[in-house]
Design an enzyme around this catalytic site. Structure first.
Site, PDB file in Angstrom:
ATOM      1  N   ARG A  42      10.976 -14.456 -35.960  1.00  0.00           N
ATOM      2  CA  ARG A  42       9.656 -13.810 -35.836  1.00  0.00           C
ATOM      3  C   ARG A  42       8.527 -14.790 -36.175  1.00  0.00           C
ATOM      4  O   ARG A  42       7.408 -14.668 -35.675  1.00  0.00           O
ATOM      5  CB  ARG A  42       9.619 -12.561 -36.727  1.00  0.00           C
ATOM      6  CG  ARG A  42       8.334 -11.811 -36.700  1.00  0.00           C
ATOM      7  CD  ARG A  42       8.481 -10.299 -36.961  1.00  0.00           C
ATOM      8  NE  ARG A  42       9.527  -9.921 -37.911  1.00  0.00           N
ATOM      9  CZ  ARG A  42       9.440 -10.046 -39.245  1.00  0.00           C
ATOM     10  NH1 ARG A  42       8.361 -10.568 -39.784  1.00  0.00           N
ATOM     11  NH2 ARG A  42      10.425  -9.661 -40.015  1.00  0.00           N
ATOM     12  N   TYR A  71     -14.200  -6.267 -20.914  1.00  0.00           N
ATOM     13  CA  TYR A  71     -12.910  -5.701 -20.546  1.00  0.00           C
ATOM     14  C   TYR A  71     -12.755  -4.319 -21.198  1.00  0.00           C
ATOM     15  O   TYR A  71     -12.810  -4.171 -22.419  1.00  0.00           O
ATOM     16  CB  TYR A  71     -11.789  -6.646 -20.979  1.00  0.00           C
ATOM     17  CG  TYR A  71     -10.430  -6.038 -20.822  1.00  0.00           C
ATOM     18  CD1 TYR A  71      -9.932  -5.728 -19.553  1.00  0.00           C
ATOM     19  CD2 TYR A  71      -9.660  -5.738 -21.926  1.00  0.00           C
ATOM     20  CE1 TYR A  71      -8.693  -5.138 -19.416  1.00  0.00           C
ATOM     21  CE2 TYR A  71      -8.408  -5.161 -21.786  1.00  0.00           C
ATOM     22  CZ  TYR A  71      -7.937  -4.858 -20.528  1.00  0.00           C
ATOM     23  OH  TYR A  71      -6.726  -4.264 -20.391  1.00  0.00           O
ATOM     24  N   ASP A 114     -13.688 -14.476 -25.287  1.00  0.00           N
ATOM     25  CA  ASP A 114     -12.619 -14.070 -24.371  1.00  0.00           C
ATOM     26  C   ASP A 114     -12.842 -14.865 -23.089  1.00  0.00           C
ATOM     27  O   ASP A 114     -13.770 -14.605 -22.326  1.00  0.00           O
ATOM     28  CB  ASP A 114     -12.697 -12.557 -24.129  1.00  0.00           C
ATOM     29  CG  ASP A 114     -11.558 -12.055 -23.236  1.00  0.00           C
ATOM     30  OD1 ASP A 114     -10.952 -12.873 -22.515  1.00  0.00           O
ATOM     31  OD2 ASP A 114     -11.281 -10.831 -23.263  1.00  0.00           O
ATOM     32  N   LYS A 168      -2.879 -12.922 -17.334  1.00  0.00           N
ATOM     33  CA  LYS A 168      -3.680 -13.160 -16.137  1.00  0.00           C
ATOM     34  C   LYS A 168      -3.443 -14.594 -15.642  1.00  0.00           C
ATOM     35  O   LYS A 168      -2.333 -14.923 -15.278  1.00  0.00           O
ATOM     36  CB  LYS A 168      -5.157 -12.876 -16.446  1.00  0.00           C
ATOM     37  CG  LYS A 168      -5.377 -11.568 -17.250  1.00  0.00           C
ATOM     38  CD  LYS A 168      -5.047 -10.314 -16.481  1.00  0.00           C
ATOM     39  CE  LYS A 168      -4.999  -9.049 -17.320  1.00  0.00           C
ATOM     40  NZ  LYS A 168      -6.139  -8.799 -18.189  1.00  0.00           N
TER      41      LYS A 168
HETATM   42  C1  LIG Z   1      -6.356  -8.037 -19.447  1.00  0.00           C
HETATM   43  C2  LIG Z   1      -7.425  -8.472 -20.363  1.00  0.00           C
HETATM   44  C3  LIG Z   1      -7.299  -8.340 -21.759  1.00  0.00           C
HETATM   45  C4  LIG Z   1      -6.109  -7.677 -22.399  1.00  0.00           C
HETATM   46  O1  LIG Z   1      -4.943  -8.406 -22.169  1.00  0.00           O
HETATM   47  P1  LIG Z   1      -3.472  -7.735 -22.055  1.00  0.00           P
HETATM   48  O2  LIG Z   1      -2.609  -8.938 -21.838  1.00  0.00           O
HETATM   49  O3  LIG Z   1      -3.499  -6.787 -20.892  1.00  0.00           O
HETATM   50  O4  LIG Z   1      -3.214  -7.044 -23.339  1.00  0.00           O
HETATM   51  C5  LIG Z   1      -8.326  -8.836 -22.557  1.00  0.00           C
HETATM   52  N1  LIG Z   1      -9.417  -9.400 -22.013  1.00  0.00           N
HETATM   53  C6  LIG Z   1      -9.581  -9.526 -20.685  1.00  0.00           C
HETATM   54  C7  LIG Z   1     -10.807 -10.167 -20.149  1.00  0.00           C
HETATM   55  C8  LIG Z   1      -8.583  -9.068 -19.820  1.00  0.00           C
HETATM   56  O5  LIG Z   1      -8.764  -9.170 -18.512  1.00  0.00           O
END
Ligand SMILES: *Cc1c(COP(=O)(O)O)cnc(C)c1O
Length: 383
Positions: free
Chosen positions: A55, A106, A178, A203
């Site tokens: 972990r 988001y 982000d 993504k």
């Molecule tokens: C998809 C996304 C998230 C969250 O990520 P997950 O992998 O789905 O938990 C956070 N910020 C942005 C800009 C996203 O597109």
């Protein structure tokens, strides 16, 4: 093995050559997947390998982290089971504080942020592209974190990272960015003054719509970083080794994917901006887009693969266009090699700030001419 100092290497070289120096014992070109959940203790009762329990300790996980750190120019990175797990680990590791976050960001994470008061934090949502509004929202000595997302979902508005960082730091607050949409290929937020970077690696970083993962990267590891690492270990939110291996494999083509997807998005944005049925194209690469000047100064080599269009025919035309495409796939998420189309306000549901006539487009690696023709015929059939 390439014998250049890391800093001299371009992202394309870093990603393509990553971990291909061969395993020491087998001489395997491709790294192995380390699946062990526990490690042998030495006879003297120590752990000379430094590895104790899965972990907290996993070589495959660390390989993904070290590549991401190099790409972001970060001191350290931590991968998590999802972008959401990574982001929430940061918020939950802060001592109770005041947080400023974007009004448009988001959706999934914003819904979670609305619950922050339960965890002792106070939160203010502002228009992050309006620097005056950001400054007015900062409470010196009280605000601990400014959360930004640039370009931000689903209007792809741009935040001036350096300007927000300057105001934040003057008030003693940290900035977390982000950067899921920009990726380290187009923007390295730490170089513009951000303290921490988040990616939903689900993504672009993985890029093949087959791994859920997230990452936090920090410029200079500090006390907060130690609590985030501890939180990941104690909450058990680390990424598994198979997923970490797939993530590293995806990362090795990140540079070429992101550049090609950005080129495709730019072609589509220009052509759609001239389309008679399209009311507006939202894409920071268009010169008349409100965030273009700042985007051009902090995004290198492209403006990303995400854009949105608003249709003159309204919500009905948008939903019907999505129903009539054949190359584009009707699905949520983005950043994979296949192009996706989404009627975003249907996904966000009640309370969404997203216009009902908007379609979110994630440009994949198909030929932009085919993508345009497919969209064009779908729009025509929806008129
Ligand atoms: C998809 C996304 C998230 C969250 O990520 P997950 O992998 O789905 O938990 C956070 N910020 C942005 C800009 C996203 O597109």
């Amino acid at each position: 093995m390439i014998d250049l100092p890391t800093t001299a290497m371009k992202p394309g070289t870093l990603t393509a050559s990553a971990l291909s120096e061969g395993e020491p014992i087998t001489r395997a070109l491709t790294p192995a997947i380390h699946v062990a959940t526990t490690y042998i203790r030495d006879a003297d009762n120590g752990y000379s390998s430094g590895n104790v329990y899965g972990r907290a300790d996993n070589t495959t996980v660390r390989q993904a982290e070290s590549l991401i750190s190099e790409l972001e120019g970060a001191g350290e990175s931590l991968v998590f089971g999802s972008g959401t797990a990574a982001a929430t680990a940061l918020f939950l590791s802060l001592e109770p504080t005041h947080i400023v976050a974007p009004r448009l960001m988001y959706w999934g994470l914003q819904s979670w942020l609305r619950q922050l008061p339960r965890f002792g934090h106070r939160i203010t949502f502002v228009d992050m592209s309006d620097l005056c509004a950001v400054k007015a929202a900062i409470r010196p000595g009280e605000t601990g974190l400014i959360w930004i997302e640039t370009p931000s979902n689903p209007l792809w508005s741009i935040t001036d990272i350096a300007a927000v960082a300057q105001s934040a730091h003057a008030a003693g607050a940290l900035v977390a960015a982000d950067s899921t949409v920009a990726t380290p290929i187009l923007t390295q937020p730490l170089a513009y003054g951000a303290d921490i970077v988040l990616h939903s690696a689900t993504k672009y970083l993985n890029g093949h719509s087959d791994v859920s993962a997230g990452v936090l990267a920090i410029g200079k590891p500090d006390m907060l970083w130690a609590s985030i690492r501890k939180m990941r270990e104690q909450n058990g939110s680390v990424l598994g080794p198979f997923e970490a291996w797939l993530l590293t494999r995806g990362l090795r083509t990140l540079d070429v994917r992101v550049k090609a997807q950005s080129r495709g998005a730019e072609v589509l944005a220009r052509r759609l901006a001239k389309h008679a049925a399209v009311a507006e194209v939202l894409y920071p690469g268009l010169v008349d887009s409100p965030g273009h000047r700042i985007a051009a100064s902090q995004m290198m080599g492209g403006f990303g693969g995400m854009l949105s269009i608003r249709l003159k025919g309204g919500a009905r035309a948008a939903i019907s266009t999505a129903a009539n495409v054949s190359i584009w796939r009707r699905a949520t998420s983005f950043g994979g090699i296949e192009s996706l189309i989404e009627h975003r306000s249907s996904m966000e549901g009640e309370g969404s700030h997203c216009p009902a006539d908007l379609l979110r487009l994630s440009v994949g690696l198909e030929d932009p001419d085919d993508l345009f023709s497919d969209l064009d015929q779908a729009i025509a059939r929806s008129a």
